[in-house]
Design an enzyme around this catalytic site. Structure first.
Site, PDB file in Angstrom:
ATOM      1  N   ASP A  58       0.836  -1.197   0.000  1.00 50.04           N
ATOM      2  CA  ASP A  58       0.000   0.000   0.000  1.00 50.04           C
ATOM      3  C   ASP A  58       0.873   1.250   0.000  1.00 50.04           C
ATOM      4  OD1 ASP A  58      -2.370  -1.465   0.049  1.00 50.04           O
ATOM      5  OD2 ASP A  58      -2.401  -1.551   2.238  1.00 50.04           O
ATOM      6  N   TYR A  86       6.636  -8.542   8.397  1.00 48.36           N
ATOM      7  CA  TYR A  86       6.351  -7.115   8.518  1.00 48.36           C
ATOM      8  C   TYR A  86       6.605  -6.630   9.942  1.00 48.36           C
ATOM      9  CZ  TYR A  86       3.514  -7.895   4.271  1.00 48.36           C
ATOM     10  OH  TYR A  86       3.067  -8.230   3.007  1.00 48.36           O
ATOM     11  N   ASP A 100      -6.805   1.372   7.833  1.00 52.57           N
ATOM     12  CA  ASP A 100      -5.521   2.026   8.057  1.00 52.57           C
ATOM     13  C   ASP A 100      -5.738   3.545   8.088  1.00 52.57           C
ATOM     14  OD1 ASP A 100      -5.755   2.869   5.414  1.00 52.57           O
ATOM     15  OD2 ASP A 100      -4.147   1.599   4.654  1.00 52.57           O
ATOM     16  N   ARG A 192      -3.661  -4.936   7.474  1.00 53.57           N
ATOM     17  CA  ARG A 192      -4.725  -4.007   7.872  1.00 53.57           C
ATOM     18  C   ARG A 192      -5.891  -4.746   8.523  1.00 53.57           C
ATOM     19  NH1 ARG A 192      -6.842  -1.229   2.965  1.00 53.57           N
ATOM     20  NH2 ARG A 192      -5.738  -2.710   1.645  1.00 53.57           N
TER      21      ARG A 192
END
Length: 240
Positions: A58, A86, A100, A192
């Site tokens: 993203d 992540y 988000d 997310r």
């Protein structure tokens, strides 16, 4: 088994190579691909050249984006199937439509009842094999159109859950309302959605406020190049 990516030049842009790129915040994955494709075309003096990425990040996110050139583009699907890792931050006590910080807060919730033990337990409950509901603001296509386009046009969006695997969901810092994490997961996992579900499991809300991809399969972020560093290796007309 994929060969290790070359982390030092010269890169075989023409023959095909795998480039590990540290995507900057605010760029889409296609922004990175288009920038490098343009530079490679100018460098090689050709009108067309294949460049693709193996897994979208993203715009808000930073970190490892695998870019394939030339013959390596045939292995995009193989790379997309690799597990990923992540780090990031979840803000508790609120939700957004996109899960988000890209969309405004839609609702707020109490957080005074949330303890460290509850946060750790909620993260543990989101590990293993899951049926995950992707965000409506996502690139998943329904009837040939990305969900985010349907959502922005006000269309009613029906999202189907998808099977994913979260290998580990480790909480690394708690400074309410912020919670930092490290996650290792299968392809197709939406961090997310994990942020949203963590808030829900805590009888509150949650949304993602920072995300960085640190590993794709055997490829770590430590071996990645910035876009600017790669552009310096690509002077126009093949000279340099």
């Amino acid at each position: 088994m994929l060969p290790a990516a070359t982390t030092e030049p010269p890169f075989s842009f023409a023959e095909g190579c795998l480039l590990l790129v540290d995507k900057p915040q605010g760029w889409t994955s296609f922004d990175v691909v288009n920038k490098l494709r343009w530079a490679i075309r100018k460098h090689l003096g050709v009108r067309k050249f294949k460049v693709g990425h193996a897994g979208t990040l993203d715009p808000m996110a930073t970190g490892l984006l695998n870019i394939c050139t030339g013959q390596w583009t045939k292995r995009l699907a193989e790379l997309q199937g690799l597990d990923k890792s992540y780090t990031g931050t979840i803000t508790l006590g609120a939700t957004t439509a996109s899960y988000d910080a890209e969309e405004p807060i839609t609702a707020t919730f109490p957080t005074a009842h949330i303890t460290e033990a509850a946060i750790l337990a909620a993260a543990e409950a989101l590990t293993g094999d899951l049926q995950q509901l992707p965000p409506i603001f996502s690139a998943i296509k329904v009837d040939g159109q990305p969900l985010y386009k349907k959502a922005r046009s006000g269309q009613e969006v029906l999202v189907q859950p998808r099977p994913v695997t979260v290998h580990s969901f480790r909480i690394t810092r708690i400074a309410m309302p912020e919670v930092d994490f490290e996650i290792s997961c299968s392809k197709g996992t939406y961090i997310r959605s994990l942020a949203h579900d963590l808030g829900k499991n805590l009888a509150s809300g949650g949304y993602l406020t920072a995300l960085r991809r640190t590993r794709v399969g055997p490829y770590p972020i430590e071996n990645a190049w910035t876009v600017d560093q790669l552009l310096e290796l690509l002077p126009p007309n093949g000279h340099g």
